[in-house]
Scaffold this motif. Structure first.
Motif, PDB file in Angstrom:
ATOM      1  N   GLU A   1      10.783   5.502 -11.539  1.00 37.45           N
ATOM      2  CA  GLU A   1      10.539   6.755 -12.275  1.00 37.45           C
ATOM      3  C   GLU A   1       9.927   6.466 -13.647  1.00 37.45           C
ATOM      4  O   GLU A   1       8.980   7.129 -14.076  1.00 37.45           O
ATOM      5  N   LEU A   2      10.502   5.481 -14.322  1.00 34.70           N
ATOM      6  CA  LEU A   2      10.008   5.165 -15.669  1.00 34.70           C
ATOM      7  C   LEU A   2       8.610   4.558 -15.616  1.00 34.70           C
ATOM      8  O   LEU A   2       7.799   4.765 -16.523  1.00 34.70           O
ATOM      9  N   THR A   3       8.331   3.839 -14.551  1.00 31.83           N
ATOM     10  CA  THR A   3       6.963   3.317 -14.373  1.00 31.83           C
ATOM     11  C   THR A   3       5.994   4.490 -14.198  1.00 31.83           C
ATOM     12  O   THR A   3       4.910   4.515 -14.795  1.00 31.83           O
ATOM     13  N   ALA A   4       6.414   5.444 -13.361  1.00 35.92           N
ATOM     14  CA  ALA A   4       5.569   6.632 -13.161  1.00 35.92           C
ATOM     15  C   ALA A   4       5.370   7.360 -14.489  1.00 35.92           C
ATOM     16  O   ALA A   4       4.259   7.826 -14.797  1.00 35.92           O
ATOM     17  N   ASP A   5       6.435   7.435 -15.300  1.00 35.22           N
ATOM     18  CA  ASP A   5       6.312   8.071 -16.631  1.00 35.22           C
ATOM     19  C   ASP A   5       5.303   7.323 -17.499  1.00 35.22           C
ATOM     20  O   ASP A   5       4.548   7.928 -18.256  1.00 35.22           O
ATOM     21  N   THR A   6       5.334   6.013 -17.377  1.00 36.08           N
ATOM     22  CA  THR A   6       4.416   5.182 -18.178  1.00 36.08           C
ATOM     23  C   THR A   6       2.961   5.478 -17.796  1.00 36.08           C
ATOM     24  O   THR A   6       2.111   5.693 -18.664  1.00 36.08           O
ATOM     25  N   PHE A   7       2.688   5.506 -16.512  1.00 33.12           N
ATOM     26  CA  PHE A   7       1.327   5.814 -16.070  1.00 33.12           C
ATOM     27  C   PHE A   7       0.939   7.249 -16.435  1.00 33.12           C
ATOM     28  O   PHE A   7      -0.198   7.531 -16.787  1.00 33.12           O
ATOM     29  N   CYS A   8       1.918   8.116 -16.314  1.00 33.16           N
ATOM     30  CA  CYS A   8       1.658   9.523 -16.640  1.00 33.16           C
ATOM     31  C   CYS A   8       1.226   9.638 -18.103  1.00 33.16           C
ATOM     32  O   CYS A   8       0.291  10.375 -18.432  1.00 33.16           O
ATOM     33  N   GLU A   9       1.906   8.881 -18.965  1.00 34.26           N
ATOM     34  CA  GLU A   9       1.585   8.961 -20.387  1.00 34.26           C
ATOM     35  C   GLU A   9       0.139   8.552 -20.669  1.00 34.26           C
ATOM     36  O   GLU A   9      -0.578   9.226 -21.405  1.00 34.26           O
ATOM     37  N   ILE A  10      -0.281   7.460 -20.038  1.00 36.24           N
ATOM     38  CA  ILE A  10      -1.650   6.995 -20.286  1.00 36.24           C
ATOM     39  C   ILE A  10      -2.664   7.941 -19.640  1.00 36.24           C
ATOM     40  O   ILE A  10      -3.771   8.125 -20.136  1.00 36.24           O
ATOM     41  N   ALA A  11      -2.253   8.594 -18.537  1.00 37.62           N
ATOM     42  CA  ALA A  11      -3.182   9.510 -17.864  1.00 37.62           C
ATOM     43  C   ALA A  11      -3.337  10.815 -18.635  1.00 37.62           C
ATOM     44  O   ALA A  11      -4.432  11.363 -18.741  1.00 37.62           O
TER      45      ALA A  11
ATOM     46  N   GLU B   1       0.840  -1.210   0.000  1.00 38.42           N
ATOM     47  CA  GLU B   1       0.000   0.000   0.000  1.00 38.42           C
ATOM     48  C   GLU B   1       0.867   1.249   0.000  1.00 38.42           C
ATOM     49  O   GLU B   1       0.583   2.216  -0.714  1.00 38.42           O
ATOM     50  N   GLU B   2       1.921   1.234   0.806  1.00 38.47           N
ATOM     51  CA  GLU B   2       2.819   2.406   0.860  1.00 38.47           C
ATOM     52  C   GLU B   2       3.508   2.612  -0.485  1.00 38.47           C
ATOM     53  O   GLU B   2       3.639   3.734  -0.973  1.00 38.47           O
ATOM     54  N   TRP B   3       3.948   1.508  -1.049  1.00 39.57           N
ATOM     55  CA  TRP B   3       4.638   1.597  -2.353  1.00 39.57           C
ATOM     56  C   TRP B   3       3.684   2.172  -3.401  1.00 39.57           C
ATOM     57  O   TRP B   3       4.043   3.057  -4.176  1.00 39.57           O
ATOM     58  N   THR B   4       2.455   1.654  -3.400  1.00 45.98           N
ATOM     59  CA  THR B   4       1.461   2.126  -4.374  1.00 45.98           C
ATOM     60  C   THR B   4       1.171   3.608  -4.158  1.00 45.98           C
ATOM     61  O   THR B   4       1.065   4.384  -5.108  1.00 45.98           O
ATOM     62  N   SER B   5       1.060   3.967  -2.889  1.00 46.49           N
ATOM     63  CA  SER B   5       0.774   5.364  -2.573  1.00 46.49           C
ATOM     64  C   SER B   5       1.919   6.273  -3.060  1.00 46.49           C
ATOM     65  O   SER B   5       1.683   7.349  -3.635  1.00 46.49           O
ATOM     66  N   ASP B   6       3.162   5.834  -2.815  1.00 47.71           N
ATOM     67  CA  ASP B   6       4.323   6.615  -3.291  1.00 47.71           C
ATOM     68  C   ASP B   6       4.280   6.745  -4.813  1.00 47.71           C
ATOM     69  O   ASP B   6       4.547   7.814  -5.367  1.00 47.71           O
ATOM     70  N   MET B   7       3.974   5.631  -5.457  1.00 51.36           N
ATOM     71  CA  MET B   7       3.931   5.645  -6.924  1.00 51.36           C
ATOM     72  C   MET B   7       2.826   6.576  -7.412  1.00 51.36           C
ATOM     73  O   MET B   7       3.014   7.346  -8.366  1.00 51.36           O
ATOM     74  N   GLU B   8       1.700   6.538  -6.742  1.00 49.81           N
ATOM     75  CA  GLU B   8       0.582   7.401  -7.139  1.00 49.81           C
ATOM     76  C   GLU B   8       0.988   8.877  -7.047  1.00 49.81           C
ATOM     77  O   GLU B   8       0.694   9.671  -7.943  1.00 49.81           O
ATOM     78  N   LYS B   9       1.683   9.211  -5.949  1.00 51.19           N
ATOM     79  CA  LYS B   9       2.129  10.610  -5.788  1.00 51.19           C
ATOM     80  C   LYS B   9       3.076  11.004  -6.923  1.00 51.19           C
ATOM     81  O   LYS B   9       2.987  12.087  -7.481  1.00 51.19           O
ATOM     82  N   LYS B  10       3.993  10.081  -7.216  1.00 48.31           N
ATOM     83  CA  LYS B  10       4.948  10.355  -8.306  1.00 48.31           C
ATOM     84  C   LYS B  10       4.200  10.611  -9.618  1.00 48.31           C
ATOM     85  O   LYS B  10       4.502  11.547 -10.355  1.00 48.31           O
TER      86      LYS B  10
END
Lengths: 297, 188
Positions: free
Chosen positions: B49-59, A5-14
């Motif tokens: 970071e790159l995973t976040a970029d991937t989600f960002c792209e679809i969003a 959950e924490e990891w997901t939350s961090d990822m969501e913020k990013k």
């Protein structure tokens, strides 16, 4: 150790942070294109009015360098060039050029979205970092050949072969568009020269405020008169243009401007002396630049 | 193991303004994508970071997903491209301090535990890390993400025949590696 959950939350913020940044970038980009559109419109008016504006007359400054003649290429004759602002590609020009009618065909918003998405994959270490090219454009929007030929206005200034673009191999397309290097060079030189005028306008904006309703750029002579540009400053600005071109192409270009003619005694009367009451502002800008270049008397 | 691919539905909800949908998408694919990217970039922070970029792209550009493939396939394709772009830019060898290596291992194990529940599968994943990039990718997508040859072809930009050949060679390499480690290889 983070929980799932924490990891997901961090990822969501990013992701949310990146989304905000991206949207901000997108807005900036839209503003940039609007600005570019305005600039392009000015270019069309200014250059088109003059019919022929050989802004550039060059001569070999150094005895060690081969003489090169560069005819200025009219950007207005290259279609509605939209390639992401400054051309980052060192080897192509037309490959990154999209006719306005094609953009209208796919829709400006969709085009903007596509441009944004392909610009994310640019690798600036490459000679051609721009994935915003006509081939990718056609593939992405699935433009039929017949539509492309008509909407792309290929019977005029865009002289590349649409058959190669559509039916050629990757290598053939690459080779075909690389042949336009000279064209790109001319375009970039012209672009630099035009920037000279814009940069000076920006620099002397405070002195030009009373002319804020101008819809076209100022000619260099007008900038001298209205903006009070000194001779040294003008020479320095022109030299900077030469340096930019040298950096880009490794060749020296100088501009055969009649700078001395611009600075006679009583410079303030210069514009009045040359101005004609019956000419439009577009004609006047073009004529004064031609005068400045020593092309007319 | 994550088997569900209800991403399309979540994306629709996100497009309709449901902010929870993004979190659910991340829950569904975040760890898998990060592990997948990590196998390319070999750095967990960069992979995140790159995973976040991937989600960002679809969003930001949801309309770019044109339903020609499942959202999962699309996300893995974007992730692969992000990783490839990153690697292209990283031409110089970078020194990785030992404490970072420990962190990497720790984080990677953690993600593996979330993504792969079965102990034996996790062992297999560890062995995969010893294979070349192509082999690793194809086997990871085949066995852990349970994608079809066609879906993998889209992600790795190869045709089905090439993927089948690649998978065949990858299996042979995996067999060799497993045998070297004393495992009994069973046909996968």
């Amino acid at each position: 150790m983070r929980s799932f959950e924490e990891w997901t939350s961090d990822m969501e913020k990013k992701v949310e942070t990146k989304i905000k940044e991206k949207r901000k970038e997108r807005n900036n980009m839209k503003n940039k294109y609007m600005k570019l559109g305005a600039v392009a419109a000015c270019l069309v008016l200014v250059i088109g009015a003059a019919a022929v504006i050989p802004y550039v007359a060059n001569r070999n400054e150094s005895a060690n360098l081969p003489e090169t003649t560069v005819a200025a290429t009219d950007p207005a004759q290259t279609g509605d060039a939209v390639g992401g602002g400054e051309l980052k590609c060192k080897v192509h020009y037309l490959y990154h050029n999209f006719a306005g009618s094609l953009i209208d065909y796919v829709g400006q918003d969709k085009f903007d979205e596509w441009l944004e998405s392909v610009s994310e994959t640019e690798d600036l270490s490459e000679d051609c970092p721009c994935n915003a090219n006509i081939k990718n454009f056609i593939d992405y929007f699935d433009i039929p050949y017949e539509v492309f030929v008509v909407k792309g206005n290929l019977t005029g200034h865009l002289e590349y072969d649409p058959e190669i673009l559509y039916f050629g191999t990757e290598e053939e397309i690459e080779a075909h568009f690389r042949d336009f290097e000279k064209f790109a060079k001319d375009y970039i030189i012209t672009e630099h020269l035009l920037k000279l005028g814009f940069n000076l306008e920006e620099k002397y904006a405070d002195k030009l405020t009373e002319y804020a309703d101008r819809t076209v750029r100022f000619s260099i002579p007008e900038l001298v008169v209205y903006g009070g540009i000194t001779k040294d400053e003008l020479i320095k600005a022109i030299d900077e243009v030469s340096e930019n071109i040298y950096e880009k192409f490794g060749e020296v270009y100088t501009f055969d401007y009649d700078i001395d003619g611009l600075y006679p005694d009583g410079v303030a009367t210069l514009y009045d002396a040359y101005a004609k009451d019956d000419e439009s502002v577009y004609d006047r800008v073009s004529r004064l630049d031609a005068l400045f270049c020593g092309l007319i008397e | 193991m994550i088997r569900s691919d209800r991403g399309g539905e979540l994306l629709e909800r996100f497009k309709n303004g449901d902010s929870d949908a993004l979190r659910e998408l991340i829950e569904l694919y975040g760890a898998s994508l990060t592990l997948f990217i990590q196998r390319y970039v070999n750095n967990m922070s960069i992979a995140e970071e790159l995973t976040a970029d991937t989600f960002c792209e679809i969003a930001v550009n949801p309309s770019k997903y044109r339903r020609e493939a499942s959202l999962k396939t699309y996300l893995f394709t974007v992730a692969k491209n992000k990783a490839a772009d990153y690697l292209k830019k990283q031409r110089k060898y970078k020194y990785v301090p030992i404490e970072d290596v420990a962190y990497e291992l720790c984080e990677t194990r953690q993600l593996e535990e979330w993504v792969v529940k079965d102990e034996q599968q996790r062992e297999l994943m560890t062995v995969l890390n010893e294979l070349t990039e192509d082999y690793r990718s194809v086997l990871y997508l085949l066995y852990f993400e349970e994608l079809s040859y066609e879906q993998i072809g889209r992600i790795l930009k190869k045709n089905v025949k090439q993927i089948k050949n690649l998978a065949y060679r990858a299996r042979l390499a995996l067999k060799g590696e497993l045998e070297r480690r004393g495992f009994v290889y069973e046909e996968l």
